[in-house]
Design a protein around this motif. Structure first.
Motif, PDB file in Angstrom:
ATOM      1  N   VAL A 400       0.833  -1.205   0.000  1.00 27.74           N
ATOM      2  CA  VAL A 400       0.000   0.000   0.000  1.00 27.74           C
ATOM      3  C   VAL A 400       0.866   1.253   0.000  1.00 27.74           C
ATOM      4  O   VAL A 400       0.632   2.193  -0.779  1.00 27.74           O
ATOM      5  CB  VAL A 400      -0.950  -0.008   1.216  1.00 27.74           C
ATOM      6  N   ILE A 401       1.879   1.305   0.885  1.00 22.60           N
ATOM      7  CA  ILE A 401       2.748   2.480   0.938  1.00 22.60           C
ATOM      8  C   ILE A 401       3.510   2.644  -0.378  1.00 22.60           C
ATOM      9  O   ILE A 401       3.701   3.772  -0.870  1.00 22.60           O
ATOM     10  CB  ILE A 401       3.729   2.372   2.119  1.00 22.60           C
ATOM     11  N   ALA A 402       3.933   1.540  -0.980  1.00 23.35           N
ATOM     12  CA  ALA A 402       4.638   1.620  -2.266  1.00 23.35           C
ATOM     13  C   ALA A 402       3.719   2.184  -3.347  1.00 23.35           C
ATOM     14  O   ALA A 402       4.148   2.985  -4.193  1.00 23.35           O
ATOM     15  CB  ALA A 402       5.162   0.252  -2.670  1.00 23.35           C
ATOM     16  N   SER A 403       2.448   1.776  -3.335  1.00 24.35           N
ATOM     17  CA  SER A 403       1.513   2.275  -4.349  1.00 24.35           C
ATOM     18  C   SER A 403       1.303   3.780  -4.205  1.00 24.35           C
ATOM     19  O   SER A 403       1.261   4.507  -5.199  1.00 24.35           O
ATOM     20  CB  SER A 403       0.183   1.532  -4.239  1.00 24.35           C
ATOM     21  N   PRO A 465      -8.177   2.460  -3.896  1.00 29.07           N
ATOM     22  CA  PRO A 465      -6.718   2.291  -3.830  1.00 29.07           C
ATOM     23  C   PRO A 465      -5.996   3.368  -4.629  1.00 29.07           C
ATOM     24  O   PRO A 465      -6.622   4.082  -5.403  1.00 29.07           O
ATOM     25  CB  PRO A 465      -6.507   0.909  -4.447  1.00 29.07           C
ATOM     26  N   ALA A 466      -4.709   3.472  -4.439  1.00 33.05           N
ATOM     27  CA  ALA A 466      -3.920   4.431  -5.208  1.00 33.05           C
ATOM     28  C   ALA A 466      -4.003   4.066  -6.684  1.00 33.05           C
ATOM     29  O   ALA A 466      -3.946   2.899  -7.055  1.00 33.05           O
ATOM     30  CB  ALA A 466      -2.467   4.411  -4.730  1.00 33.05           C
ATOM     31  N   THR A 486       0.922   3.026 -11.212  1.00 33.28           N
ATOM     32  CA  THR A 486       0.115   3.295 -10.014  1.00 33.28           C
ATOM     33  C   THR A 486      -1.212   2.542 -10.061  1.00 33.28           C
ATOM     34  O   THR A 486      -1.696   2.068  -9.028  1.00 33.28           O
ATOM     35  CB  THR A 486      -0.157   4.792  -9.867  1.00 33.28           C
ATOM     36  N   GLU A 487      -1.780   2.399 -11.263  1.00 30.03           N
ATOM     37  CA  GLU A 487      -3.029   1.641 -11.366  1.00 30.03           C
ATOM     38  C   GLU A 487      -2.791   0.160 -11.070  1.00 30.03           C
ATOM     39  O   GLU A 487      -3.565  -0.479 -10.346  1.00 30.03           O
ATOM     40  CB  GLU A 487      -3.618   1.809 -12.764  1.00 30.03           C
ATOM     41  N   ILE A 488      -1.683  -0.387 -11.594  1.00 23.76           N
ATOM     42  CA  ILE A 488      -1.354  -1.786 -11.302  1.00 23.76           C
ATOM     43  C   ILE A 488      -1.089  -1.968  -9.809  1.00 23.76           C
ATOM     44  O   ILE A 488      -1.601  -2.903  -9.183  1.00 23.76           O
ATOM     45  CB  ILE A 488      -0.127  -2.227 -12.133  1.00 23.76           C
ATOM     46  N   SER A 493      -2.549  -3.931  -4.561  1.00 21.95           N
ATOM     47  CA  SER A 493      -2.667  -3.731  -3.111  1.00 21.95           C
ATOM     48  C   SER A 493      -4.051  -4.127  -2.627  1.00 21.95           C
ATOM     49  O   SER A 493      -4.196  -4.712  -1.549  1.00 21.95           O
ATOM     50  CB  SER A 493      -2.380  -2.279  -2.761  1.00 21.95           C
ATOM     51  N   LEU A 494      -5.078  -3.846  -3.413  1.00 24.38           N
ATOM     52  CA  LEU A 494      -6.435  -4.239  -3.031  1.00 24.38           C
ATOM     53  C   LEU A 494      -6.565  -5.753  -2.985  1.00 24.38           C
ATOM     54  O   LEU A 494      -7.197  -6.316  -2.068  1.00 24.38           O
ATOM     55  CB  LEU A 494      -7.439  -3.640  -4.020  1.00 24.38           C
ATOM     56  N   ALA A 495      -5.953  -6.451  -3.956  1.00 25.32           N
ATOM     57  CA  ALA A 495      -6.005  -7.907  -3.965  1.00 25.32           C
ATOM     58  C   ALA A 495      -5.254  -8.497  -2.772  1.00 25.32           C
ATOM     59  O   ALA A 495      -5.714  -9.449  -2.130  1.00 25.32           O
ATOM     60  CB  ALA A 495      -5.423  -8.438  -5.274  1.00 25.32           C
TER      61      ALA A 495
END
Length: 610
Positions: A400-403, A465-466, A486-488, A493-495
């Motif tokens: 999450v932080i990376a995104s 998500p981001a 960022t979309e990937i 992150s959501l998954a």
């Protein structure tokens, strides 16, 4: 004997090695321990030649001291003696009543016998209620069946306390923890930004963070000692939570909060990444140095121990620092959390983190072999919590932080405007810096790019998500590749969150089902425990800081010494028997006797073929 006969009759080829019937005598045991501690203080106060005075002679000394000082409530020896008399009167009131049973611990000769009994009794609980009724327990409902903790993990002084009292005892310690976190946050903020005559410096703030992380476990341990826990594993869990919350917030979250978003990748010592480096530097240098020095235990061994008045005091000073597994786990997890939180912005922290963990391993190994006192066996409670919940949270944090880090570049809150400057000439301006008054010449012409303010911090804007495609029109500062990544990252992150949340929910549901199957056998909060062989017997013991070995809260007459996992080189186990203390107190009472069930009972049966 009835418990042993029941299992021998119900199960073939089964040998019961030991049976412990623990009673609800918490207040009595605590009073007896307090009496021992008062006697230790009295012995320290008296000169060496008078330390063995009996009670009558001690009373004469105290009265003479009061008369000499001209006071009725004098400090020192008279105060200790008055408290001793009060405690003994309370013991006399508590020792005459039979106490209800709190728990029954059964130790079998082989671990296979333990599994066999547990499986059969739990199966009975799910099928036939009549099979669960114990013939020698007329009028009682079936007992709750569970696997016992390690003998050293049972907190005998709190064994019979209710769940509500345990919960109430947690309120004040956790409130104090929250206040300390707030105070630490304010201190780090002012040390970072500057306060009064103290100039702001990232190293000052990092040093304060490292020292706070080093000292807080001592405060957390004192707060946890105020709580009521029936198992040492529960106490360590509470200590783990306090240390983890303080250290994670103090080390990672505070740094992210006190630093402006636009300082994330700005050059110089005032940016976020330099603050991360300074924290790793102080953690590696300060924390490792303090760990190796182990200042207070070394002072006890080399300064206080040679000057101790009694052998027991010297043994206490030489015993080493008691280490908590929860504290060591959080020492490791704060480094891992700091690493994964900032590794997407500052990949070099992966090497810093690896080096810090290596030094932590070397320091802990050195202290374990040379400085720390032996720790009780706690089972796998802390390791399970760390594995199931911390590493799950770490996996979520790193993705999450990376995104969000990818979405924030270039961390300047500026978006390019398509229109240029509508001028025909070229202009030059001198711009002065607010920090050091240095001037910079800026040239503006028709080709100059214009920027406008735009919020790039998607965390503050609440986007999740981001890289959410529903807000693509907001991402005007991003390049095409940045938008794709960022979309990937956002959907990945959501998954990850969904998978880990399912895993955690399954574990919680499994534990609830397991607890429900056990609770169907519960009666009057009285559980039955079974434990395997090759461990010491379940002997009620209470630790005290004033005495180097545990105090035994049951009679040790006719006890086999192999039932204990400790042995004093100076005194027999009888010296630590609290039931003998109660007998000494009750010698003055001719018509009053100690109740048969005032203390827990332990019975040992050696195998005939052994």
């Amino acid at each position: 004997v009835e418990w042993r006969n029941y299992f021998v009759k119900k199960f073939d080829n089964l040998h019961v090695t030991c049976c412990t019937v623990a009673v609800q005598n918490d207040r009595l045991v605590k009073a007896l321990v307090q009496r021992r501690e008062l006697l230790q203080k009295i012995r320290k106060t008296l000169p060496p030649e008078e330390s063995s005075l009996d009670k009558n002679d001690l009373e004469v000394v105290v009265e003479d001291m009061k008369e000499e000082r001209g006071c009725t409530r004098c400090k020192g020896l008279p105060e200790y003696y008055d408290k001793l008399l009060f405690v003994e009167e309370r013991i006399k009131e508590l020792v005459v009543d039979d106490k209800p049973v709190a728990s029954v611990f059964i130790t079998f000769e082989y671990e296979s016998s333990q599994r066999k009994v547990l499986k059969a009794l739990i199966q009975d609980a799910r099928t036939n209620e009549e099979d669960r009724k114990y013939p020698f327990r007329e009028g009682y409902e079936p007992l709750k069946v569970m696997r016992a903790s390690e003998p050293s993990a049972v907190r005998w002084q709190d064994l019979s306390e209710g769940t509500w009292l345990c919960i109430q005892s947690l309120i004040i310690p956790f409130l104090v923890t929250i206040l300390l976190i707030a105070a630490s946050t304010v201190a780090v903020f002012f040390l970072r930004r500057g306060f009064w005559i103290i100039p702001g410096n990232p190293m000052y703030a990092s040093f304060a963070i490292s020292v706070g992380n080093f000292l807080f476990p001592t405060v957390a341990k004192a707060l946890t000692n105020m709580e009521v826990h029936r198992r040492e594993g529960h106490k360590q869990t509470s200590l783990y939570i306090k240390n983890a919350i303080f250290r994670w917030i103090n080390t990672v979250v505070v740094l992210a909060l006190v630093m402006p978003f636009t300082s994330t990748v700005t050059p110089g010592e005032d940016n976020l990444l330099y603050g991360v480096y300074s924290i790793f530097f102080t953690e590696i240098v300060v924390t490792t140095s303090l760990g190796f020095l182990d200042i207070w235990p070394n002072l006890q061994r080399h300064v206080f121990a040679p000057r101790a008045k009694t052998q027991e005091d010297m043994n206490n000073y030489m015993g080493g620092r008691e280490i908590d597994l929860a504290e060591r786990y959080t020492t490791l997890t704060k480094i891992l959390l700091l690493t994964v939180w900032f590794c997407s912005l500052y990949p070099l922290v992966l090497f810093f983190g690896a080096f810090a963990v290596l030094l932590l391993l070397i320091t802990d190994k050195f202290c374990l072999m040379r400085s720390w006192a032996p720790s009780p066996r706690l089972g796998s409670t802390i390791s399970k919590i760390n594995r199931k919940y911390f590493f799950s949270a770490t996996s979520i944090i790193v993705i999450v932080i990376a995104s969000y880090a990818w979405t924030g570049f270039t961390f300047d809150n500026l978006c390019a405007v398509d229109e240029g400057v509508n001028i025909d000439s070229t202009y030059e301006y001198e711009i002065a810096s607010f920090d050091n008054n240095e001037t910079t010449v800026v040239t503006i012409d028709s080709e100059t790019q214009i920027y406008r303010y735009c919020e790039q911090n998607l965390i503050e804007k609440g986007f999740f998500p981001a890289g959410n495609p529903f807000f693509k029109e907001e991402f005007k500062w991003m390049s095409a590749q940045q938008k794709l990544f960022t979309e990937i990252y956002g959907w990945l992150s959501l998954a990850v969150i969904a998978v880990i949340a399912s895993f955690v929910a399954y574990n919680i549901g499994y534990n609830m089902r397991k607890d429900k199957s056990s609770n169907s056998l519960e009666v009057n909060k009285t559980p039955f425990h079974a434990s395997g062989v090759n461990v010491r017997a379940y002997i009620p013991e209470v630790n005290s800081d004033a005495i180097p070995y545990p105090l035994v809260a049951c009679s040790v007459k006719n006890f086999d010494s192999k039932l204990f996992d400790w042995e004093s080189p100076y005194r027999s186990h009888d010296y630590y028997d609290l039931t003998l203390d109660a007998e000494d107190i009750m010698e003055e009472e001719d018509e009053i006797e100690i109740a048969d069930m005032a203390f827990s009972k332990v019975r040992y049966w050696e195998h005939v073929g052994a």
